[in-house]
Design an enzyme around this catalytic site. Structure first.
Site, PDB file in Angstrom:
ATOM      1  N   SER A  49       0.828  -1.196   0.000  1.00 48.82           N
ATOM      2  CA  SER A  49       0.000   0.000   0.000  1.00 48.82           C
ATOM      3  C   SER A  49       0.873   1.259   0.000  1.00 48.82           C
ATOM      4  O   SER A  49       1.741   1.408  -0.858  1.00 48.82           O
ATOM      5  CB  SER A  49      -0.959  -0.042   1.195  1.00 48.82           C
ATOM      6  OG  SER A  49      -1.973   0.915   1.088  1.00 48.82           O
ATOM      7  N   ASP A  57     -10.072  -4.215  -5.839  1.00 45.20           N
ATOM      8  CA  ASP A  57      -9.483  -3.542  -4.681  1.00 45.20           C
ATOM      9  C   ASP A  57     -10.097  -2.147  -4.593  1.00 45.20           C
ATOM     10  O   ASP A  57      -9.875  -1.311  -5.469  1.00 45.20           O
ATOM     11  CB  ASP A  57      -7.964  -3.460  -4.851  1.00 45.20           C
ATOM     12  CG  ASP A  57      -7.237  -2.818  -3.670  1.00 45.20           C
ATOM     13  OD1 ASP A  57      -7.905  -2.229  -2.795  1.00 45.20           O
ATOM     14  OD2 ASP A  57      -6.000  -2.891  -3.639  1.00 45.20           O
ATOM     15  N   HIS A 113      -7.562  -5.384  -0.396  1.00 47.64           N
ATOM     16  CA  HIS A 113      -6.350  -4.565  -0.429  1.00 47.64           C
ATOM     17  C   HIS A 113      -5.162  -5.230   0.264  1.00 47.64           C
ATOM     18  O   HIS A 113      -4.089  -4.632   0.302  1.00 47.64           O
ATOM     19  CB  HIS A 113      -6.656  -3.212   0.233  1.00 47.64           C
ATOM     20  CG  HIS A 113      -5.604  -2.173   0.023  1.00 47.64           C
ATOM     21  ND1 HIS A 113      -5.174  -1.775  -1.241  1.00 47.64           N
ATOM     22  CD2 HIS A 113      -4.874  -1.442   0.918  1.00 47.64           C
ATOM     23  CE1 HIS A 113      -4.248  -0.844  -1.111  1.00 47.64           C
ATOM     24  NE2 HIS A 113      -4.035  -0.623   0.177  1.00 47.64           N
TER      25      HIS A 113
END
Length: 267
Positions: free
Chosen positions: A95, A217, A245
């Site tokens: 991320s 996602d 995610h």
């Protein structure tokens, strides 16, 4: 302060193996990697850590000014590398950590040989010609909700971020991780994350790069994966048959296999 204890550094796997440095995202800690760790440890020296303000890092080391920018987190990465004298590192960032890794590699390019971006996003807010997945109003509302009631926000948002509604235990795990983070520190990291714009930094990346995206996602839609792939010359884009995610939790075998295929086993 000792960096090993400050960032709760742990090392696993082959002492003589190629180095993987695993970096977690917002609201998480190194425990998020535990399902891919056994597979990766078979071939690599795996280094894990917690950013200051997350997990079992040292709360006394927290500095709001430092961690109000992604550069502050990149400094954590570089100091971990210096502490362990890590070279020829494959940085695996989940991320927002993918962008933190880009900044770290720009500051100390000699330490990094490869980059693996797991569900990356250089910009969460939509703009003309760019889809980040959220409008500016969406992000304002998200941050306002988080700042007014962090625990309530965590309970509501973690399952959405995780996806996989048919596996509620995954959403509960992310909720628990979010709720274990100090709310004041989490608020700063959230603003730093969701208001960041690292698109211009992508062009500074010159090492071989793998972009791992999930088929679905809500935080980093596939348009974002395509953008990151196009912005980094020579990068490889792999779409995992996974939703949510956090593929290191929802699809650990596929995630570990993609990393191993990209890095190889001999360095």
């Amino acid at each position: 302060m000792n960096i090993r204890s400050r960032n709760n550094i742990t090392v696993a796997g082959r002492v003589d193996g190629p180095v993987l440095l695993l970096a977690h995202g917002f609201g998480c800690d190194q425990n998020m990697w535990r399902l891919v760790l056994p597979t990766l440890a078979e071939n690599y020296r795996v280094v894990l850590f917690d950013y200051v303000g997350s997990g079992r890092s040292a709360p006394a080391a927290w500095d709001e000014e430092r961690y109000s920018s992604l550069e502050g987190y990149a400094l954590d990465v570089l100091e971990v590398c210096e502490e362990l004298d890590l070279r020829d590192v494959t940085f695996v960032g989940h991320s927002v950590s993918a962008m933190i890794g880009v900044l770290a590699a720009a500051q100390a390019p000699s330490r990094f040989s490869r980059m693996v971006m797991v569900a990356p996003s250089p910009r969460y807010i939509d703009e003309d010609g760019y889809r980040g997945g959220f409008t500016a109003d969406d992000i304002d509302e998200l941050l306002e909700s988080l700042e007014s009631n962090y625990l309530g926000w965590s309970a509501a948002m973690a399952p959405v971020i995780m996806g996989n509604a048919d596996r509620p235990e995954l959403g509960q795990e992310l909720t628990t991780s979010f709720c274990a983070t100090d709310p004041d520190m989490a608020r700063v990291f959230a603003r730093t994350t969701f208001l960041s714009d690292s698109r211009a930094d992508l062009k500074t990346l010159s090492v071989p790069t793998l972009v791992l995206e999930c088929r679905q996602d809500v935080i980093a839609p596939r348009e974002v994966g395509a953008y990151v792939h196009a912005a980094i010359p020579g990068s490889r884009l792999v779409t995992l048959e996974a939703t949510g995610h956090c593929p290191q939790l929802s699809a650990p075998e596929a995630t570990a296999a993609a990393i191993t295929d990209f890095v190889g086993t001999t360095g």
